[in-house]
Enzyme design. Structure first.
Site, PDB file in Angstrom:
ATOM      1  N   ASP A 358       8.260  -2.632  10.948  1.00  0.00           N
ATOM      2  CA  ASP A 358       9.240  -1.557  10.820  1.00  0.00           C
ATOM      3  C   ASP A 358      10.186  -1.688  12.019  1.00  0.00           C
ATOM      4  O   ASP A 358       9.812  -2.264  13.046  1.00  0.00           O
ATOM      5  CB  ASP A 358       8.523  -0.208  10.832  1.00  0.00           C
ATOM      6  CG  ASP A 358       9.496   0.953  10.886  1.00  0.00           C
ATOM      7  OD1 ASP A 358      10.425   0.968  10.060  1.00  0.00           O
ATOM      8  OD2 ASP A 358       9.334   1.818  11.763  1.00  0.00           O
ATOM      9  N   LYS A 359      11.403  -1.195  11.905  1.00  0.00           N
ATOM     10  CA  LYS A 359      12.354  -1.341  13.013  1.00  0.00           C
ATOM     11  C   LYS A 359      12.274  -0.192  14.003  1.00  0.00           C
ATOM     12  O   LYS A 359      11.906  -0.366  15.155  1.00  0.00           O
ATOM     13  CB  LYS A 359      13.796  -1.467  12.488  1.00  0.00           C
ATOM     14  CG  LYS A 359      14.825  -1.665  13.620  1.00  0.00           C
ATOM     15  CD  LYS A 359      16.250  -1.714  13.098  1.00  0.00           C
ATOM     16  CE  LYS A 359      16.773  -0.315  12.773  1.00  0.00           C
ATOM     17  NZ  LYS A 359      17.009   0.488  14.016  1.00  0.00           N
ATOM     18  N   THR A 360      12.610   1.009  13.530  1.00  0.00           N
ATOM     19  CA  THR A 360      12.760   2.147  14.428  1.00  0.00           C
ATOM     20  C   THR A 360      11.415   2.577  15.001  1.00  0.00           C
ATOM     21  O   THR A 360      10.483   2.891  14.269  1.00  0.00           O
ATOM     22  CB  THR A 360      13.411   3.329  13.698  1.00  0.00           C
ATOM     23  OG1 THR A 360      14.638   2.894  13.112  1.00  0.00           O
ATOM     24  CG2 THR A 360      13.666   4.476  14.657  1.00  0.00           C
ATOM     25  N   THR A 512      13.258  -2.141   6.983  1.00  0.00           N
ATOM     26  CA  THR A 512      13.828  -0.916   7.539  1.00  0.00           C
ATOM     27  C   THR A 512      14.708  -0.214   6.521  1.00  0.00           C
ATOM     28  O   THR A 512      15.237  -0.833   5.591  1.00  0.00           O
ATOM     29  CB  THR A 512      14.653  -1.237   8.809  1.00  0.00           C
ATOM     30  OG1 THR A 512      15.231  -0.039   9.316  1.00  0.00           O
ATOM     31  CG2 THR A 512      15.769  -2.227   8.496  1.00  0.00           C
ATOM     32  N   LYS A 540       8.657   0.877   0.598  1.00  0.00           N
ATOM     33  CA  LYS A 540       8.164  -0.133   1.530  1.00  0.00           C
ATOM     34  C   LYS A 540       6.862  -0.760   1.045  1.00  0.00           C
ATOM     35  O   LYS A 540       6.654  -1.974   1.169  1.00  0.00           O
ATOM     36  CB  LYS A 540       7.974   0.476   2.924  1.00  0.00           C
ATOM     37  CG  LYS A 540       9.288   0.749   3.649  1.00  0.00           C
ATOM     38  CD  LYS A 540       9.047   1.236   5.071  1.00  0.00           C
ATOM     39  CE  LYS A 540      10.370   1.428   5.805  1.00  0.00           C
ATOM     40  NZ  LYS A 540      10.186   1.860   7.208  1.00  0.00           N
ATOM     41  N   ASP A 559       4.787   2.860  12.370  1.00  0.00           N
ATOM     42  CA  ASP A 559       4.433   3.993  13.223  1.00  0.00           C
ATOM     43  C   ASP A 559       3.317   4.853  12.657  1.00  0.00           C
ATOM     44  O   ASP A 559       2.916   5.828  13.270  1.00  0.00           O
ATOM     45  CB  ASP A 559       5.661   4.854  13.518  1.00  0.00           C
ATOM     46  CG  ASP A 559       6.272   5.463  12.263  1.00  0.00           C
ATOM     47  OD1 ASP A 559       5.620   5.420  11.200  1.00  0.00           O
ATOM     48  OD2 ASP A 559       7.394   5.987  12.345  1.00  0.00           O
ATOM     49  N   ASP A 563       5.430   4.979   7.515  1.00  0.00           N
ATOM     50  CA  ASP A 563       5.013   3.673   7.023  1.00  0.00           C
ATOM     51  C   ASP A 563       3.582   3.668   6.483  1.00  0.00           C
ATOM     52  O   ASP A 563       3.045   2.598   6.191  1.00  0.00           O
ATOM     53  CB  ASP A 563       5.124   2.637   8.148  1.00  0.00           C
ATOM     54  CG  ASP A 563       6.547   2.514   8.663  1.00  0.00           C
ATOM     55  OD1 ASP A 563       7.459   2.406   7.833  1.00  0.00           O
ATOM     56  OD2 ASP A 563       6.738   2.541   9.883  1.00  0.00           O
TER      57      ASP A 563
END
Length: 670
Positions: A358-360, A512, A540, A559, A563
């Site tokens: 995941d990005k953030t 993301t 996702k 996180d 997710d």
């Protein structure tokens, strides 16, 4: 054994056959049985004949060896007999059953010979067999205790008392009396008694025992502190937020205990192998007895061969092979900030060929910050321009404004006080800093002031636009002084994490919900292989399933909240960004430090653990291929015979080798 500290979860029984046993119990059984065995050996006719001495002659001397052997059988052997009964009640004959068969056959035959049956008694073999078995179990229990004892060691880090602050006065109280909301004074070198936030003071805190991070972590008012970590050079007053079972320490201990008590595929394989080996050993014992009797051997010789087969084939090392590696790997991981919730997750990590991030909050910090800046005023340095903008923006609560202020804090810049600060609705701020009237805002502010961009500032704006980043400008009434590209800041560790994974031949994917321009920019900067952008949280998991359907072995790193479905769908779910909430339910493994570099470390730990498991399984089961035929006497015609006591030594030696090999896992380079 000393009971675990209050509030600590009970350590799991790593070895089911030893439920209710302890190191001290086997130690005492061994030493007393050893003394009785020495007496039995001294008064044994066979030993006296081999050693060339004459047995003492006095009334009752002939009964000393039988009495000594019987005492060892009853006192030292009872633990094996009880274990065998438990196995038989569960219809799962195993190592305790084999040991009990061996010593029971030896005992019954020796009693018969002593009472007149023709043959040679096995009293000294019986005594030494039980004693050596006890020694092997004692060594094994010490190894298990060393591996599982890390749980209790964590609990011991907590201080017994704390200095509570009330109405300006301090008092020392037991930590059991602390409650959320209490204020506690923690002096230099003391451990924090509970989780909390810093109310006053600054210091550097050693959190290495829980996170594996060797560098001290700076703490100032508002920062979170963790129970059992050690305060550095300054005194801190903290407000308690969690006590007892609610602390991060307790959560870590629960996760480690849970991981050690869950079963893995390798453990299931070892259990099946132990059961099969038990059946093979009993069958081999029956065949050995039958063949030697049919061949005309004496009853004593045939029984001695049978006893040796039963002893040497005990799958004791096999029972220890997997649990000890698991205990060491999970505690080793916990000390390095890698919390294993599900042993299968750690076991499967070695097969991963694709890691999806995941990005953030995972590859990025989840907070805005200045990622690039250009200064259009030759009289100002970057630091000076950033300080001026930060002085104005500290008056605003806007996320982008907070990002600029956060960057000044990270760079440890000193901010002046801004005066006459006021908002320009929808456009930005204006105010005075150091006698200089300044404006801070976006493109709408420049339009309001009638200012145009050129040169380096225009180039900055174009680059930021291509990356999907916002730009904040600082200006006076005549000129644009500086431009700041604002974005979610990439974690400094993320680049290294991606490089390490690619060095392990692992494909790296970013998944993301961000816009394509933003995601692609982050992907390019990190060197990520595949970027999937604008993916809704609900979709996702479907993307993970597509990767798996294409034949990839997938680990998802997220996180643990948005997710969660993807973490569950992946072959291995890795929850990052846990902070103090380590009990993330969606992941197989939790990263305490929220450091993406720990992902390749998980793979390294998984591979090292698996190697040790396979090595132990091969040794524990493989040596029987040679040992059982030798014990049965296939080379008796060449004068090669193994006595039962020698068989016990070999069996115990295999257990020790497995235990030592498992301990070598502690040297693994993660």
């Amino acid at each position: 054994m000393k009971p675990p500290p209050r509030g600590a979860p009970a350590a799991p029984h790593v070895h089911d056959q030893h439920a209710g046993h302890s190191v001290a119990m086997f130690r005492d059984l061994f030493w007393i049985s050893l003394l009785l065995s020495i007496v039995t050996l001294i008064f044994s006719d066979q030993v006296a004949q081999w050693a060339g001495y004459t047995l003492p002659r006095f009334p009752g001397a002939r009964w000393i060896a039988p009495l000594g052997g019987t005492a060892v059988f009853v006192y030292g052997g009872r633990v094996f007999l009880k274990g065998a009964l438990a196995e038989l009640r569960e219809h799962l004959p195993g190592m305790m059953t084999l040991i009990s068969l061996a010593i029971s056959v030896s005992f019954v035959f020796s009693v018969a010979v002593t009472l007149g049956y023709p043959g040679m008694s096995l009293w000294w073999e019986l005594a030494t067999l039980v004693t050596i078995m006890l020694l092997g179990h004692w060594i094994e229990m010490k190894s298990i205790a060393q591996a599982s004892g890390a749980l209790n060691e964590l609990a011991k880090l907590l201080p017994a008392t704390a200095t509570r602050v009330r109405d300006g006065k301090t008092e020392d109280v037991p930590i059991s009396e602390l409650r959320a909301g209490d204020h506690v004074l923690v002096r230099q070198g003391q451990a924090f008694p509970a989780d909390g936030s810093v109310a006053s003071g600054t210091s550097d805190v050693n959190e290495s025992m829980l996170t594996g991070e060797s560098r001290p972590v700076h703490k100032e008012p508002g920062a979170h502190v963790i129970a059992a970590t050690v305060n550095g050079a300054g005194a801190l007053e903290i407000e308690i937020t969690s006590v007892g079972e609610g602390t991060m320490l307790s959560s870590i201990m629960r996760l480690v205990a849970q991981a050690q008590s869950t079963r893995s595929r390798a453990q299931a394989l070892a259990d099946r192998a132990a059961f099969v080996l038990t059946i093979v050993a009993i069958s081999a014992g029956v065949i050995t007895l039958t063949v030697w009797l049919l061949a005309g051997a004496t009853g004593a010789f045939a029984i001695e061969r049978t006893v040796t087969v039963l002893v040497i084939a005990c799958p004791h090392a096999l029972g220890l092979a997997i649990p000890l590696v698991v205990a060491i790997s999970t505690t080793l991981g916990a000390r390095s900030g890698l919390l294993v919730r599900n042993r299968r997750g750690l076991e499967e990590a070695r097969t991963i060929d694709t890691v999806v991030f995941d990005k953030t909050g995972t590859l990025t910090q989840g907070n805005f910050g200045v990622v690039e800046m250009t200064v259009g005023d030759a009289a100002l340095s970057e630091a000076e321009a950033l300080s001026l903008a930060g002085a104005l923006e500290q008056q605003s609560e806007h996320p982008i404004a907070r990002g600029i202020v956060r960057t000044t804090e990270e760079r440890k810049l000193v901010l002046e006080s801004a005066t006459d600060v006021s908002a320009i609705p929808g456009k930005g701020l204006k105010g005075s800093v150091g006698g200089r009237d300044l404006f801070v805002g976006g493109p709408a502010l420049l339009a309001e002031l009638g200012l145009k961009l050129g040169g380096d500032l225009l180039a900055l704006t174009q680059r930021a636009g291509e990356r999907g980043q916002a730009v904040v400008y600082m200006a006076d009434a005549q000129h644009v002084i500086a431009g700041f590209a604002i974005a979610d800041v990439i974690r400094p560790e993320a680049i290294e994490a991606v490089q390490r994974l690619r060095a392990q031949n692992v494909r790296v994917v970013m998944l993301t919900g961000d816009a394509k321009a933003v995601a692609d920019a982050v992907g390019r900067e990190l060197g990520i292989d595949v970027v999937m952008s604008e993916v809704l949280p609900a979709n996702k998991a479907a993307e993970i399933e597509k990767l798996k359907a294409s034949g990839r072995r997938v680990a998802m790193v997220g996180d643990g909240v948005n997710d969660a479905p993807a973490l569950v769908a992946a072959d291995v779910g890795i929850a990052i960004g846990a902070g103090t909430d380590v009990a993330v339910e969606a992941g197989d493994i939790v990263l305490v430090r929220s450091d993406p570099r720990d992902v390749p470390r998980i793979i390294a730990l998984s591979k090292a653990s698996y190697r040790k498991m396979i090595q132990n399984l091969w040794w524990a089961a493989g040596y029987n291929v040679v040992a059982i035929p030798l014990a049965a006497g296939v080379l008796a015609s060449r004068g090669i015979l193994l006595h039962p006591a020698v068989g016990a030594v070999l069996m115990s030696l295999s257990t020790v080798i497995v235990a030592v090999n498992a301990q070598l896992l502690r040297r693994a380079k993660l």
